[in-house]
Design a protein around this motif. Structure first.
Motif: not given
Length: 52
Positions: A26-28, A35-38
């Motif tokens: 997760r990146n702010t 943005a996130a990678i699931f």
């Protein structure tokens, strides 16, 4: 080789068996927001191996 000839070995496997979604990266960022990678969806399989 088994005592009676070739041997068949089977393996059942799964990943994320209950199909739960979670963000593992997760990146702010002030420009793009959050943005996130699931994780990957449920995956199941069978491996077969013949030993002779």
């Amino acid at each position: 080789m088994g005592a009676n000839g070739p041997e068949l070995q089977l393996s059942l496997w799964s990943r994320n068996l209950f199909d739960r979604a979670y963000a593992f990266v997760r990146n702010t960022d002030s420009a793009s927001g959050v943005a996130a990678i699931f994780n990957e969806p449920r995956t199941v399989g069978i491996d077969a191996r013949l030993v002779f």
